[in-house]
Design an enzyme around this catalytic site. Structure first.
Site, PDB file in Angstrom:
ATOM      1  N   GLN A 149      40.871 -41.247 -19.416  1.00 18.13           N
ATOM      2  CA  GLN A 149      41.524 -39.974 -19.881  1.00 18.13           C
ATOM      3  C   GLN A 149      42.079 -39.314 -18.867  1.00 18.13           C
ATOM      4  O   GLN A 149      41.331 -38.650 -18.018  1.00 18.13           O
ATOM      5  CB  GLN A 149      40.457 -39.178 -20.639  1.00 18.13           C
ATOM      6  CG  GLN A 149      40.986 -37.938 -21.242  1.00 18.13           C
ATOM      7  CD  GLN A 149      39.626 -37.122 -21.600  1.00 18.13           C
ATOM      8  OE1 GLN A 149      38.691 -37.511 -22.044  1.00 18.13           O
ATOM      9  NE2 GLN A 149      40.025 -35.889 -21.924  1.00 18.13           N
ATOM     10  N   SER A 152      43.303 -32.989 -17.678  1.00 19.23           N
ATOM     11  CA  SER A 152      43.022 -31.898 -16.680  1.00 19.23           C
ATOM     12  C   SER A 152      44.026 -32.073 -15.374  1.00 19.23           C
ATOM     13  O   SER A 152      44.395 -33.124 -14.964  1.00 19.23           O
ATOM     14  CB  SER A 152      41.662 -31.687 -15.852  1.00 19.23           C
ATOM     15  OG  SER A 152      40.666 -31.501 -17.088  1.00 19.23           O
ATOM     16  N   SER A 184      37.467 -39.149 -14.440  1.00 19.75           N
ATOM     17  CA  SER A 184      36.481 -40.406 -14.397  1.00 19.75           C
ATOM     18  C   SER A 184      36.781 -41.883 -14.440  1.00 19.75           C
ATOM     19  O   SER A 184      37.651 -42.114 -15.383  1.00 19.75           O
ATOM     20  CB  SER A 184      35.302 -40.080 -15.483  1.00 19.75           C
ATOM     21  OG  SER A 184      34.755 -38.672 -15.315  1.00 19.75           O
ATOM     22  N   GLU A 267      35.168 -36.417 -27.442  1.00 24.29           N
ATOM     23  CA  GLU A 267      34.741 -36.371 -26.166  1.00 24.29           C
ATOM     24  C   GLU A 267      33.425 -35.615 -26.280  1.00 24.29           C
ATOM     25  O   GLU A 267      32.531 -35.716 -25.741  1.00 24.29           O
ATOM     26  CB  GLU A 267      35.780 -35.863 -25.253  1.00 24.29           C
ATOM     27  CG  GLU A 267      35.015 -35.651 -23.769  1.00 24.29           C
ATOM     28  CD  GLU A 267      36.127 -34.839 -22.811  1.00 24.29           C
ATOM     29  OE1 GLU A 267      36.152 -35.261 -21.605  1.00 24.29           O
ATOM     30  OE2 GLU A 267      36.933 -34.055 -23.366  1.00 24.29           O
ATOM     31  N   SER A 390      34.916 -26.289 -20.885  1.00 22.76           N
ATOM     32  CA  SER A 390      34.199 -25.208 -20.092  1.00 22.76           C
ATOM     33  C   SER A 390      33.157 -24.455 -21.183  1.00 22.76           C
ATOM     34  O   SER A 390      33.590 -24.557 -22.373  1.00 22.76           O
ATOM     35  CB  SER A 390      34.841 -24.163 -19.409  1.00 22.76           C
ATOM     36  OG  SER A 390      35.628 -23.140 -20.168  1.00 22.76           O
TER      37      SER A 390
END
Length: 427
Positions: A149, A152, A184, A267, A390
């Site tokens: 994915q 960010s 990741s 997610e 976050s």
């Protein structure tokens, strides 16, 4: 690719379980009974992110892919998937049966496929063209392809809609330029889901478009990021004139925010299902730590142990309720942010407890079993407070979209205090 074995969707649970047992006996060894946890024996490395060198990681990935393919060909890898795409067409009850049975056998970890199957695949199913979904989904489920994915950016994390990576149309292709970060598994992935800015003149949420990108395409540069845990589980990815066919676009042009939300909700559902950590023993390990260091009768320590247990149980029940909703066919919604926040509360409670008991032993490696290796868990915890949104972002989502509270004032909203002069008081 071998064709999946088809079975009737009305197969009884007993018949399915017996078929699963027969398959597992033929292809895997039973897992040894878990011994009672004893302080000082076995592994003492309860890290948040496992540190593997790249060669060992690739060997483990190859074993996991082989096991996934074997399961898929027998009809056990995509139990709830649509038969038209290679799934078994069964419901959650059958998946639960399989999960319980497979857990009793020594098989490779499926963690390498968590992002691809838990986040990217549902997005492809919901937003990709029918022929693209029919091509990619069976390959993802069989582990012929591994996905990552790419959301960010250095300047766009929790405020994802601020991303600046560009996607420019060139006939039947799009040209991508920019940088993604904290990705990741990018170093072993074959495809990735990426959101890019396709119209810089539109409001930031409305000028985005989603794509599936070939991670082996010319212009894709994956570089590892060293974490403070010492490992390199994440990457930064640079795109330089990377060409993507328009047929690999997800959803409509400039409707990428809807695509992103589909991924983010899945997610948070995936992350929220995590546990206490510290190995399979979980709470037992923490209790035995308190006993070993002579603080099991300390009232504050006992209170902190209770806090870890309570937080973990509440998180478990919250996630179970969310999973039941998904199993009933409901679309993942903002309430799944609660599960991820619950996991963070459990992790933080664990870190507080361990730091209280171990003190300096956690930051100075004396070789004593069960002490310094906890530093990897504590150092990895901050990453979990960011992954999947976050804490602050998720609290706003829960407050605004679940509880119905007023929207948080920000640069994109009108503050009720915008006309308040310095030195005055609100009436």
């Amino acid at each position: 690719m071998t064709q999946t074995v088809a079975h009737e969707s009305n197969e009884s649970e007993e018949a399915f379980a017996e078929r699963a047992r027969t398959f597992l006996r033929a292809h895997a060894a039973p897992r040894a009974a878990e011994e009672r946890f004893v302080w000082g024996k076995g592994s003492d490395a309860p890290t948040m992110f496992e540190k593997l060198d790249r060669a060992a990681e690739l060997r483990a990935l190859a074993e996991a892919k082989e096991w996934r393919a074997t399961k898929f060909d027998a009809g056990f890898a995509w139990i709830m998937g649509p038969p038209a795409l290679g799934g078994a067409g069964l419901d959650r009850r059958y998946q639960d049966i399989w999960d319980r049975l497979e857990a009793t056998y020594d098989v490779p970890s499926g963690s390498y496929f968590g992002i691809g199957l838990g986040m990217v695949a549902p997005t492809i199913l919901a937003h990709a063209r029918e022929e693209v979904a029919a091509d990619l989904l069976p390959k993802l489920q069989r582990a012929d392809l591994v996905a990552c994915q790419l959301f960010s950016e250095p300047g766009a994390g929790s405020d994802l809609a601020s991303l600046q990576m560009r996607a420019e149309r060139d006939g039947d292709e799009w040209v991508l330029n920019g940088q993604k970060v904290w990705t990741s598994g990018a170093h072993y992935s074959d495809i990735g889901e990426v959101i890019a800015r396709s119209d810089p003149d539109k409001p930031k949420h409305r000028g985005l478009t989603g794509f599936i990108v070939d991670m082996h395409a010319p212009g894709v540069d994956v570089r590892p990021l060293r974490q403070m845990t010492g490992g390199s589980n994440f990457n930064e990815v640079f795109f330089t004139d990377v060409r993507v066919p328009d047929r690999w676009r997800l959803g409509d042009v400039n409707d990428g925010w809807r695509v992103a939300l589909t991924t983010l909700m899945n997610e948070r559902a995936s992350i929220g299902g995590g546990g206490v950590g510290g190995g399979g023993s979980g709470m037992v390990r923490l209790i035995e730590m308190a006993r070993h260091f002579g603080v099991a009768d300390d009232r504050l320590v006992r209170q902190e142990l209770a806090r870890v247990h309570i937080e973990d149980q509440v998180r478990h029940w919250t996630s179970a309720r969310a999973m039941a909703s998904l199993s009933a066919g409901r679309t993942p919604g903002p309430e799944l942010s609660i599960g991820k926040l619950g996991l963070i509360r459990t992790i933080q409670a664990t870190c507080d407890l361990v730091a209280h008991i171990l003190g300096p032993r956690m930051v100075v490696d004396t070789g004593e079993w069960g002490t310094f290796n906890w530093s990897g868990y504590v150092l990895g915890a901050p990453a979990m407070r960011i992954a999947g949104g976050s804490d602050e972002t998720l609290r706003n989502i829960v407050g605004e979209r679940v509880l119905g509270l007023p929207k948080e004032p920000g640069i994109d909203t009108t503050s009720p205090y915008r006309d308040l002069k310095v030195g005055t008081q609100a009436r």
